[in-house]
Enzyme design. Structure first.
Site, PDB file in Angstrom:
ATOM      1  N   SER A  56      40.527  40.312  42.018  1.00 56.10           N
ATOM      2  CA  SER A  56      41.902  40.820  42.046  1.00 56.10           C
ATOM      3  C   SER A  56      41.945  41.937  43.073  1.00 56.10           C
ATOM      4  O   SER A  56      41.083  42.830  43.063  1.00 56.10           O
ATOM      5  CB  SER A  56      42.317  41.326  40.660  1.00 56.10           C
ATOM      6  OG  SER A  56      43.675  41.702  40.679  1.00 56.10           O
ATOM      7  N   GLU A  57      42.911  41.902  43.974  1.00 54.20           N
ATOM      8  CA  GLU A  57      42.830  42.746  45.161  1.00 54.20           C
ATOM      9  C   GLU A  57      42.931  44.246  44.876  1.00 54.20           C
ATOM     10  O   GLU A  57      42.651  45.065  45.742  1.00 54.20           O
ATOM     11  CB  GLU A  57      43.846  42.309  46.237  1.00 54.20           C
ATOM     12  CG  GLU A  57      45.266  42.185  45.776  1.00 54.20           C
ATOM     13  CD  GLU A  57      45.632  40.754  45.379  1.00 54.20           C
ATOM     14  OE1 GLU A  57      44.823  40.106  44.692  1.00 54.20           O
ATOM     15  OE2 GLU A  57      46.733  40.302  45.732  1.00 54.20           O
TER      16      GLU A  57
END
Lengths: 218, 237, 218, 237
Positions: A56-57
């Protein structure tokens, strides 16, 4: 130019079926970023004992499923700002390090939604041209991921094709998409056009061509 | 005399924040968002601010409140849309606030570049899109990249979990996000933390932000939880 | 051009005295990188209860003195590859982060030796032009530190001036030095030349000018 | 089937290292230097290698030994001089090995850039010096900078302290140095560690190198200590 082609929309695969098709194509051990929304379903369909690591960025590698209500931690969220969990072997990092994973080509697959995909693999999925412009991490994901998969309905709600000769909306990236998973078909972007890998049982190749703005072949 | 970056009064902490300052605000969504510092900035009253953050605030607390007080001239961020955003959309619709949209990874890298002394770098992100317009292009190995410049700030407002008097910081889970790189990029990094420990108890292997990047610290033991505050209809001031 | 000027070299301050002068000029709370060799002496002369944080470019902030023989850890070394210690409140980081501290302007002072310093503040201290070229972190330190202090003998062993109109050796950095602490004098780099801040009691201004290749003034 | 990057045989670990490969070698001096992997590479026998490292080896162990076996065509490093260096100086004096000198911070940043997808960046380091010759210049705010390119590698040889099967790494003190950024920059990162733990025992806040940057791990519980080996006159093979 795009135009309304399909007055009655034939129903294809549902979103869970599409998700399961994408899930089948993610190899064991790959590092994957699933876009917010429909692509999140993909993680539910990983079978055959394969292990996938989700990124997840916002600085989370090894993302797990949503927490139970009593386990929610507002400091542990995903890129969609929803509470998530972290699996054993996961790790946290800051934003520049997290996007180094993306931009440095370390994310094997990202799966994103689309407003339009062109026959050259151009993707438009961040702006309708109106409202407050907001891009998030989409441009980084498509520019950096090794493989960009698009998960989408084949047609807009108005019955317009989303697979087009040329995008009319502002691009997210040019020549970035490798494969499209729609409710009608799974298609690869190739030099000769949209190559059909799998066709929905309700759809003929002729019909697919009719609702696609750009050459379709098998 | 020992190095001690801990301060007790919010007004002292923010006394030199000036009209027209550029301020980085840490956090991604509500995780790691320095709400008390932002409320301190409302009390301080500095105007015409340029804000660098990932988002543009929710409800009428924290960054949402600051924008609602008309203290912000411009927001540089990746994602100014939010289900709970009120103040930014209002002002934006009226043309009363400027917006510069930057891809999230480019935003992070531009901030990191400022901290690392790199005035510009090339990236593939945004090539061929409207966000590349006006930017210098260059080919490397036959592939096109655009030039992005470092993003500096006068101040960084940051929320961490634990600090010592040297300014060594650790964070909690995904509340880390932009905070460490913003500490690097700003002339003055101002940090709120839940807990302060003795430097003897700081594990040198675990420090995420070394004290060299931190200027001032204040302890806020029980910070406002944005989503709860908004659900309860909280408004600051 | 440089030439041999001083046939008999007058002795000035010893290296410990020079180190103590530098130590006096480092403000409380500053972050300092001391070059390998003579500059390392500086840390022994910090007085007045000031606290200085020492940086070593191999990823160590908060460096302490050398360890006792029985405390040596070969994984805890400084940029000169000698065993050191870490003080409470210190931290480790990787090389890119460590040089971000230097190149990003976060190191307040670095103290380095010199082969030559020019009147414009150019520094040559990494190469005699012969042997295996090896630069280490010197170019980063002079390009990035807020203040670059040079600690040096005023003359080479051959009696040649090290403070010159123009460096003859390969540069480490151009216009980077702010102050020179030699055994003869402490001098600032200014638009008008080498400005004497303090002169050794054995040295006259005329003599200093004679053994300096470039304008000296008080 | 679980992700498991741990391998037991050095020969398997290094089986695909090829003649002409570019290999990054972690370590600063002896701290963090992967001596056993380097000895494995001597056994492997790959030739015409380009080595990217901070130094050029000491004595006739580790990198010093590899160079002594004439397996190295070129060294890219910041500091090839060393009181205990034998093999590099010998070959360099005979013109049998190439050297590219890179300032240490530029070396680190070029490696990090490769890992972060940045093909080039501007830096003030080296401006006005012989190491800037032939490099593109650009002004930012009136100050001159030079363009430096990313430094990629086929393999990174890295020494860490602790790993889990995902490849999450932690390091010991200043043995961290170049190792984390080299893991980012190479196509294949090959790591020797003193200890392997269960992923359940990996603290996600303390991971220095996330597993995504690591491909293969081997446990070397009691690695050779370079300075002691050299003092004892050790020679490999």
């Amino acid at each position: 130019m795009k135009k309304i082609i399909a007055l009655e929309i034939i129903s294809g695969w549902d979103r869970n079926t599409i998700a399961s098709k994408i899930a089948k194509d993610l190899p064991h051990g790959s590092y994957v970023n699933l876009g917010i929304g429909m692509p999140e379903l993909v993680s539910q369909y990983i079978e055959g004992g394969r292990e996938i690591v989700y990124h997840s960025e916002n600085g989370l590698l090894g993302m797990g499923p949503p927490p139970q209500e009593n386990e929610i931690d507002l400091d542990l969220i995903n890129a969609g700002k929803k509470p998530v969990t972290i699996l054993p072997g996961g790790s946290f990092c800051h934003h520049a390090d997290s996007f180094s994973m993306i931009r440095g080509g370390h994310i094997d697959y990202c799966v994103l939604g689309a407003m339009e995909v062109s026959i050259k693999g151009d993707l438009a999925n961040w702006s309708t041209g109106t409202g407050i412009p907001a891009v998030g991490g989409a441009m980084d994901l498509v520019a950096g991921s090794k493989h960009v998969f698009v998960m989408t309905q084949h047609l807009t709600k108005e019955g317009e094709p989303k697979l087009v000769k040329q995008c009319s909306l502002p691009l997210t990236g040019a020549s970035v998409v490798s494969r499209i998973y729609s409710d009608y078909a799974t298609l690869d972007i190739t030099d000769k056009g949209f190559k059909v890998l799998e066709l929905n049982e309700n759809i003929t190749l002729d019909y697919l061509q009719m609702v696609t703005d750009g050459n379709v072949y098998q | 005399m020992k190095i001690n970056k801990i301060m007790n009064e919010m007004s002292d902490l923010l006394s030199d924040v000036f009209d027209g300052a550029t301020i980085m605000i840490g956090g991604f969504g509500e995780a790691g968002s320095p709400i008390e510092l932002l409320h301190g900035l409302i009390d301080n009253g500095a105007k015409n601010l340029t804000i660098i953050a990932n988002n543009a605030g929710n409800g009428r607390v924290g960054l949402g409140a600051l924008i609602g007080q008309n203290q912000v001239k411009k927001v540089i961020c990746s994602f100014a849309r939010s289900a709970k955003g009120i103040t930014f959309p209002e002002l934006y619709a009226k043309g009363k606030i400027e917006l510069e949209v930057v891809p999230q990874g480019t935003l992070a890298e531009r901030i990191r570049a400022a901290g690392a002394g790199i005035p510009g770098f090339y990236t593939a992100t945004g090539v061929g899109t409207p966000l590349a317009e006006g930017k210098e292009e260059k080919l490397f190995n036959g592939k096109k990249y655009i030039l992005e410049n470092a993003l500096h700030a006068d101040f960084a407002f940051v929320k961490a979990d634990v600090a010592d008097r040297y300014g060594n910081l650790t964070y909690n889970k995904t509340a880390r996000n932009f905070n460490p790189i913003m500490c690097m990029a700003a002339k003055q990094s101002i940090v709120q933390v839940r807990n302060i420990i003795d430097p003897k108890d700081t594990d040198p292997e675990q420090v995420v932000t070394p004290g060299i990047f931190v200027n001032r610290i204040i302890k806020i033991e029980n910070p406002i939880i944005e989503s709860k505050a908004i659900a309860e209809g909280a408004v600051y001031p």
